[in-house]
Scaffold this active site. Sequence first.
Site, PDB file in Angstrom:
ATOM      1  CB  CYS A 256      -4.438  -1.821   4.121  1.00  0.00           C
ATOM      2  SG  CYS A 256      -3.698  -2.091   5.766  1.00  0.00           S
TER       3      CYS A 256
ATOM      4  CD  GLU B 133      -2.529   1.183   2.760  1.00  0.00           C
ATOM      5  OE1 GLU B 133      -3.452   1.991   2.909  1.00  0.00           O
ATOM      6  OE2 GLU B 133      -2.199   0.342   3.623  1.00  0.00           O
TER       7      GLU B 133
ATOM      8  CE  LYS C 283      -6.991   1.462   3.671  1.00  0.00           C
ATOM      9  NZ  LYS C 283      -5.752   1.864   4.361  1.00  0.00           N
TER      10      LYS C 283
END
Length: 569
Positions: free
Chosen positions: A154, A47, A118
Site C-alpha cells: 500500500c 493488505e 511495509k
Amino acid sequence: MTDRPSIRVALAQLNPTVGDVAGNRDLIAAAYEEALDAGADLVVTPELSLVGYPPRDLLHRGALLDACEDALSDLAALTADGPALVVGTPDRYEGPGRPLRNVAAVCADGEVTARGTKRLLPTYDVFDEDRYFEPGTDPTTVEVAGAVVGISVCEDAWNETILGSVRRYEADPLGDLASAGADLLVNVSASPFHVGKGRFRESLFADHARRNDRPVVFVDQVGANDELTFDGRSFVLGPDGGVWARSPEFESDVRVVDVPLDGSAPDGGERDRVAPAIEHEAELARRAVRVGIRDYVRKSGFEDVVVGMSGGVDSSVVTTLAAEALGPEHVLGVAMPARYTSDASTEDARRVAETLGIDFEVIPIEGPFTAFLDALGPVFDDRERGVTEENVQARVRGTTLMALSNEFGALVLTPDNKSEAAVGYCTLYGDMVGALAPIGDCLKERVYALADRLNTVPDPRFDGPPIPERVIERPPSAELREDQTDADDLPPYDVVDPVLRDYMEGGLDRDALVETGHDPAVVDRVLELLHRSEYKRWQEVPLLRVTPRAFGMGWRYPLAARYDAVRGE
C-alpha cells in the site's frame, strides 16, 4: 530481466471482515482454488487480508495474532502443488521497536517463503499505522514461475511528487524493487475510497510503471469496515502506464491476467480484462454508501434497519439506499408527525415507502411531546418558547426510533448530512441517534445529486423512481416550529457548502476563503458554527466516508479548545 514472456497473475479482490480470521482465511482459500483452476502462477490478496483493514487495537490481542499465524500456515499448505500466494497479515516482530510488522507473506511449495514488510507507515488522515507496526527497511523480491516479483504494501507506493509539491517520504520502495531486479511490481493494498480516488490511484501507479519501466499489479480490498469503504478497482498497468486489466468497483472479484514481461502488450480480450470505470460522482457515492450500509449491518450481526422518515430529501435518500443495500424486506420506515408536521411530509414519506416496497408505520408523537411540555412547564415558568421545545420533539422521535430498534433488533440509520453536522444543525439524542449515518459525509448538494441519481437510474426492484419531485423541490425544513425552513437559521446550503468544501477539503483558512470570492459574513458565520459544534460531532454516530476529508476518523480537532477560526488564532 527474465526471458519468460509472461506470468499469469490472479487479482483476488476480496471483502474481509475485521477480526474474522477464520472467515477471511476461507475467503482467501476459495479465491485461491478459483485461481488454481484458471492456471494462475501467482495469486495476490489485499493488505492485511487475513485480519481485515483497519484492525485497530485488535492488533494488541495475542489470541488474534495466534489465529493469523495458524491461518497463514493453513493457506501456505495449499500451495504445495499450486501457484504461489501473497497474503496480507500482521507479523510478530522481536524488535527493537514496535512488536508487529505489516507484511505481505509469500507462500509457495507448501510454506511461507518470504515476508515483504511495509516500509512506509501512514499516520495522516484516517491512518495510524505507526501506533502498531515497525517499518521494513529493505526491498523484498521473490522468484515465481521463473520471474522476479517485487513485493510492496500500500503506502510504499504513495511517495510520489504527484501527491504534492513536497514528497512525504524520502524512500522509494518501488524504485528499490526495480533496482533489485524485479520484473513485475506487485502492491497489496487496503486503500480507502473517496470520490475521485480510483482515477487518482491509477494515475499514481501509472507514473510508477513508466518511471521504472515495469508492469505493475495493484490489488485492493473491497467492501466496508466501520467508516471506511473500499472500492477495489484493482488493476494491472503496463510499463507505459496503460491499463491492461481492471477489476470492477465495489465488488468481490478474482481476475486472472496474463501479464507480459517482455515489453509486449497483452493479447486481445481487453473487454474481458478491463472492467469499465465508474466516473459519475453521484453513482460512485451511491455505490459506496450502499456497500457501507450493507457491510456495517451484516458484519455487525444484524439484518434489519429502521429509518425515521420526515418526508424530506435526506431521509428519503437514506431509506432508498438502505433498501438497495439490504433489500426492501429489511427496512422499516417510520413517520412521526407532531403539531408542526405538514400533511405533505407524511404523504411524501408514505409514497417513498410504497415505491420502495418497505414496511411503513406512522407513530404520532404529539402526545409524548405535550407531556414533556406539561412536565417542564412549571420549571420553565414564563420563559419564551424556542429551541428547547424544538429539540424536545426531535428527542421524542429519537426515543421512539430507539424503542423500535430494541424491540425488533434493527439498527437505526440517521439521515444527518455533512452540512448539518458541520454547523451543528442537528439535535443530540434526537435526529442524531442511531448506529450509522450513511450520508454523514455528504454535503447537502451531494444529497440532492444522490436523489437525482436514484430517480434517474432507479433500482429495478422498486416501483419506479423512489423520491417524489415535491420532496426535492420543497425547501428543507426540520418542521419543529410553525412554517420553519432551514434558511431561517442558516445561510442557503448552496452558499454554505462551497465554504465547507474549501475549508475542510481544500485547507483554506478564513482570509483565503474570502480571497477566492466567498462572502466574508458567510465565511465567518460558517467557521464559527463549525468549530463551536465540535462537541456534537464527538457524540455523532459513525458515518460513511465519501470525500477526502470526513468527520470522524479523519477529523481530529480538540473538544475543549480556544481556537478562533475567523481570526486564525
